[in-house]
Motif scaffolding. Structure first.
Motif, PDB file in Angstrom:
ATOM      1  N   LYS A  91       0.838  -1.209   0.000  1.00  0.00           N
ATOM      2  CA  LYS A  91       0.000   0.000   0.000  1.00  0.00           C
ATOM      3  C   LYS A  91       0.870   1.256   0.000  1.00  0.00           C
ATOM      4  CE  LYS A  91      -4.035  -2.135   2.198  1.00  0.00           C
ATOM      5  NZ  LYS A  91      -4.893  -2.087   1.001  1.00  0.00           N
ATOM      6  N   LEU A  92       1.981   1.224   0.717  1.00  0.00           N
ATOM      7  CA  LEU A  92       2.888   2.372   0.725  1.00  0.00           C
ATOM      8  C   LEU A  92       3.630   2.496  -0.611  1.00  0.00           C
ATOM      9  CD1 LEU A  92       4.355   2.100   4.342  1.00  0.00           C
ATOM     10  CD2 LEU A  92       2.560   3.626   3.529  1.00  0.00           C
ATOM     11  N   LEU A  93       4.020   1.360  -1.185  1.00  0.00           N
ATOM     12  CA  LEU A  93       4.681   1.386  -2.498  1.00  0.00           C
ATOM     13  C   LEU A  93       3.727   1.880  -3.580  1.00  0.00           C
ATOM     14  CD1 LEU A  93       6.811  -1.890  -2.567  1.00  0.00           C
ATOM     15  CD2 LEU A  93       7.656   0.453  -2.677  1.00  0.00           C
ATOM     16  N   GLU A  94       2.486   1.457  -3.474  1.00  0.00           N
ATOM     17  CA  GLU A  94       1.473   1.884  -4.442  1.00  0.00           C
ATOM     18  C   GLU A  94       1.361   3.409  -4.444  1.00  0.00           C
ATOM     19  OE1 GLU A  94      -3.044   0.504  -5.462  1.00  0.00           O
ATOM     20  OE2 GLU A  94      -2.589   0.958  -3.379  1.00  0.00           O
ATOM     21  N   ASN A  95       1.352   4.003  -3.258  1.00  0.00           N
ATOM     22  CA  ASN A  95       1.279   5.457  -3.150  1.00  0.00           C
ATOM     23  C   ASN A  95       2.533   6.105  -3.740  1.00  0.00           C
ATOM     24  OD1 ASN A  95       0.121   8.038  -1.837  1.00  0.00           O
ATOM     25  ND2 ASN A  95       2.174   7.910  -0.974  1.00  0.00           N
ATOM     26  N   ALA A  96       3.704   5.561  -3.401  1.00  0.00           N
ATOM     27  CA  ALA A  96       4.963   6.127  -3.893  1.00  0.00           C
ATOM     28  C   ALA A  96       5.041   6.069  -5.417  1.00  0.00           C
ATOM     29  CB  ALA A  96       6.147   5.387  -3.280  1.00  0.00           C
ATOM     30  N   ILE A  97       4.610   4.945  -5.996  1.00  0.00           N
ATOM     31  CA  ILE A  97       4.642   4.792  -7.449  1.00  0.00           C
ATOM     32  C   ILE A  97       3.656   5.749  -8.117  1.00  0.00           C
ATOM     33  CG2 ILE A  97       4.071   3.202  -9.341  1.00  0.00           C
ATOM     34  CD1 ILE A  97       5.187   0.939  -7.533  1.00  0.00           C
ATOM     35  N   GLU A  98       2.483   5.902  -7.528  1.00  0.00           N
ATOM     36  CA  GLU A  98       1.449   6.756  -8.109  1.00  0.00           C
ATOM     37  C   GLU A  98       1.892   8.213  -8.185  1.00  0.00           C
ATOM     38  OE1 GLU A  98      -2.138   7.949  -9.812  1.00  0.00           O
ATOM     39  OE2 GLU A  98      -1.270   5.943  -9.555  1.00  0.00           O
ATOM     40  N   VAL A  99       2.591   8.693  -7.157  1.00  0.00           N
ATOM     41  CA  VAL A  99       2.952  10.121  -7.116  1.00  0.00           C
ATOM     42  C   VAL A  99       4.311  10.401  -7.763  1.00  0.00           C
ATOM     43  CG1 VAL A  99       1.585  10.486  -5.025  1.00  0.00           C
ATOM     44  CG2 VAL A  99       4.031   9.983  -4.818  1.00  0.00           C
ATOM     45  N   THR A 100       4.960   9.356  -8.294  1.00  0.00           N
ATOM     46  CA  THR A 100       6.268   9.538  -8.937  1.00  0.00           C
ATOM     47  C   THR A 100       6.116   9.393 -10.444  1.00  0.00           C
ATOM     48  OG1 THR A 100       7.344   8.590  -6.981  1.00  0.00           O
ATOM     49  CG2 THR A 100       8.662   8.755  -8.980  1.00  0.00           C
ATOM     50  N   ASN A 101       6.151  10.505 -11.138  1.00  0.00           N
ATOM     51  CA  ASN A 101       5.958  10.486 -12.589  1.00  0.00           C
ATOM     52  C   ASN A 101       7.265  10.306 -13.358  1.00  0.00           C
ATOM     53  OD1 ASN A 101       3.135  10.830 -12.529  1.00  0.00           O
ATOM     54  ND2 ASN A 101       3.400  13.007 -12.123  1.00  0.00           N
ATOM     55  N   TYR A 102       8.385  10.549 -12.692  1.00  0.00           N
ATOM     56  CA  TYR A 102       9.680  10.302 -13.320  1.00  0.00           C
ATOM     57  C   TYR A 102      10.711  10.093 -12.210  1.00  0.00           C
ATOM     58  CZ  TYR A 102      10.432  15.216 -12.106  1.00  0.00           C
ATOM     59  OH  TYR A 102      10.529  16.398 -11.429  1.00  0.00           O
ATOM     60  N   GLY A 103      11.756   9.388 -12.536  1.00  0.00           N
ATOM     61  CA  GLY A 103      12.791   9.130 -11.533  1.00  0.00           C
ATOM     62  C   GLY A 103      12.741   7.708 -11.024  1.00  0.00           C
ATOM     63  N   ASN A 136      11.280   7.824  -2.803  1.00  0.00           N
ATOM     64  CA  ASN A 136      10.796   8.135  -4.146  1.00  0.00           C
ATOM     65  C   ASN A 136      11.009   9.603  -4.474  1.00  0.00           C
ATOM     66  OD1 ASN A 136       8.525   8.601  -2.218  1.00  0.00           O
ATOM     67  ND2 ASN A 136       7.519   9.361  -4.062  1.00  0.00           N
ATOM     68  N   THR A 137      10.996   9.901  -5.762  1.00  0.00           N
ATOM     69  CA  THR A 137      11.255  11.263  -6.221  1.00  0.00           C
ATOM     70  C   THR A 137       9.968  12.048  -6.451  1.00  0.00           C
ATOM     71  OG1 THR A 137      11.421  10.393  -8.479  1.00  0.00           O
ATOM     72  CG2 THR A 137      13.477  10.716  -7.272  1.00  0.00           C
ATOM     73  N   GLY A 138       8.830  11.522  -5.997  1.00  0.00           N
ATOM     74  CA  GLY A 138       7.556  12.232  -6.118  1.00  0.00           C
ATOM     75  C   GLY A 138       7.227  12.974  -4.835  1.00  0.00           C
ATOM     76  N   HIS A 139       6.028  13.583  -4.797  1.00  0.00           N
ATOM     77  CA  HIS A 139       5.626  14.336  -3.615  1.00  0.00           C
ATOM     78  C   HIS A 139       5.086  13.395  -2.543  1.00  0.00           C
ATOM     79  CE1 HIS A 139       1.284  13.915  -4.211  1.00  0.00           C
ATOM     80  NE2 HIS A 139       1.512  14.073  -5.500  1.00  0.00           N
ATOM     81  N   VAL A 140       4.881  13.919  -1.342  1.00  0.00           N
ATOM     82  CA  VAL A 140       4.423  13.099  -0.222  1.00  0.00           C
ATOM     83  C   VAL A 140       3.026  13.540   0.206  1.00  0.00           C
ATOM     84  CG1 VAL A 140       6.739  12.666   0.635  1.00  0.00           C
ATOM     85  CG2 VAL A 140       5.490  14.658   1.454  1.00  0.00           C
ATOM     86  N   MET A 141       2.378  12.710   1.031  1.00  0.00           N
ATOM     87  CA  MET A 141       1.091  13.093   1.605  1.00  0.00           C
ATOM     88  C   MET A 141       1.287  14.226   2.600  1.00  0.00           C
ATOM     89  SD  MET A 141      -0.954   9.564   2.450  1.00  0.00           S
ATOM     90  CE  MET A 141      -2.344  10.428   3.182  1.00  0.00           C
ATOM     91  N   SER A 142       0.280  15.079   2.737  1.00  0.00           N
ATOM     92  CA  SER A 142       0.354  16.139   3.729  1.00  0.00           C
ATOM     93  C   SER A 142       0.240  15.531   5.120  1.00  0.00           C
ATOM     94  CB  SER A 142      -0.775  17.152   3.520  1.00  0.00           C
ATOM     95  OG  SER A 142      -2.030  16.553   3.813  1.00  0.00           O
ATOM     96  N   GLN A 143       0.821  16.189   6.105  1.00  0.00           N
ATOM     97  CA  GLN A 143       0.743  15.724   7.488  1.00  0.00           C
ATOM     98  C   GLN A 143      -0.706  15.665   7.952  1.00  0.00           C
ATOM     99  OE1 GLN A 143       3.473  14.707   8.878  1.00  0.00           O
ATOM    100  NE2 GLN A 143       2.695  14.143  10.889  1.00  0.00           N
ATOM    101  N   GLU A 144      -1.506  16.616   7.466  1.00  0.00           N
ATOM    102  CA  GLU A 144      -2.925  16.668   7.833  1.00  0.00           C
ATOM    103  C   GLU A 144      -3.646  15.386   7.446  1.00  0.00           C
ATOM    104  OE1 GLU A 144      -6.974  19.278   6.799  1.00  0.00           O
ATOM    105  OE2 GLU A 144      -5.105  19.600   5.690  1.00  0.00           O
ATOM    106  N   LEU A 145      -3.399  14.914   6.218  1.00  0.00           N
ATOM    107  CA  LEU A 145      -4.036  13.679   5.769  1.00  0.00           C
ATOM    108  C   LEU A 145      -3.491  12.472   6.513  1.00  0.00           C
ATOM    109  CD1 LEU A 145      -4.338  13.966   1.873  1.00  0.00           C
ATOM    110  CD2 LEU A 145      -6.146  14.141   3.580  1.00  0.00           C
ATOM    111  N   PHE A 146      -2.174  12.422   6.682  1.00  0.00           N
ATOM    112  CA  PHE A 146      -1.550  11.242   7.281  1.00  0.00           C
ATOM    113  C   PHE A 146      -2.005  11.012   8.719  1.00  0.00           C
ATOM    114  CE2 PHE A 146       1.941   9.036   9.473  1.00  0.00           C
ATOM    115  CZ  PHE A 146       1.990   7.886   8.702  1.00  0.00           C
ATOM    116  N   GLU A 147      -2.303  12.081   9.448  1.00  0.00           N
ATOM    117  CA  GLU A 147      -2.682  11.959  10.848  1.00  0.00           C
ATOM    118  C   GLU A 147      -4.136  11.513  11.031  1.00  0.00           C
ATOM    119  OE1 GLU A 147      -1.722  15.683  12.630  1.00  0.00           O
ATOM    120  OE2 GLU A 147       0.437  15.231  12.749  1.00  0.00           O
TER     121      GLU A 147
END
Length: 204
Positions: A127-139, A163-174
């Motif tokens: 599930k964490l890899l799925e998120n990382a892959i989804e938000v990484t468009n290159y790299g 990963n070289t993509g963006h991360v979830m906001s702290q607000e969402l993660f909490e």
């Protein structure tokens, strides 16, 4: 009310990829002449939507069992090599982007046999890899496992996803999964929900 809103949001997450699959399918059946490139693009979109639908249903199943009496740590003896190969195969299959590569590295001192809940480890990591892959468009998306022997019986492992993509906001993660699904935060989707579910499994 919050439960009802969560179910409405989840049903939307199911309908979207389902409509895509049906739409591309009807288009292909109704088109007498399709170029090879158009055919491949349509198949690619159907495959992508099928994976989204599969993962959404998986998340719904996980949510229905998160707080159940049977959702406890189920520790068994398992092959670490088989588990990591399964995770690697999942990530390679999930990554369909030409400009993004996935690599995995497991430290050589990792024992072949471990005792723990391999099913929850698999769900958390994928599930964490799925998120990382989804938000990484290159790299690159990298998954690293390091192991440290504490004594003859216990081992401490560190799982790291880079990963070289963006991360979830702290607000969402909490948020927990109910807060997440009933919030008014934009871009609520099944992939971010997967991260919230992974966090719950880690707590368990």
């Amino acid at each position: 009310i919050s439960r009802q809103k969560m179910l409405v949001n989840m049903s939307h997450e199911v309908r979207t990829p389902l409509h895509n699959i049906m739409g591309y399918g009807h288009f292909m059946m109704g088109s007498k002449e399709l170029t090879e490139e158009e055919f491949k693009n349509n198949i690619s979109e159907i495959k992508k939507s099928t994976l989204e639908l599969k993962d959404t249903i998986s998340n719904i199943y996980d949510i229905s069992h998160l707080d159940g009496p049977t959702n406890h740590v189920n520790q068994i003896l398992y092959s670490s090599k088989e588990l990591y190969e399964k995770i690697n195969e999942y990530a390679l299959r999930r990554n369909t982007k030409e400009n993004t590569r996935f690599t995995m590295n497991v430290s050589e001192n990792t024992p072949n046999m471990l005792y723990g809940d391999k099913d929850k480890i698999y769900k958390i990591v994928t599930k964490l890899l799925e998120n990382a892959i989804e938000v990484t468009n290159y790299g690159e998306v990298k998954f690293e496992i390091t192991s440290e022997m504490l004594d003859h019986e216990y081992i401490e492992q560190t799982f790291k996803i880079i990963n070289t993509g963006h991360v979830m906001s702290q607000e969402l993660f909490e948020m927990d999964y109910e807060e997440f699904m009933t919030s008014n935060v934009k871009n609520v989707d099944y992939i971010k929900l997967g991260v919230i579910i992974a966090k719950k499994y880690i707590e368990i």
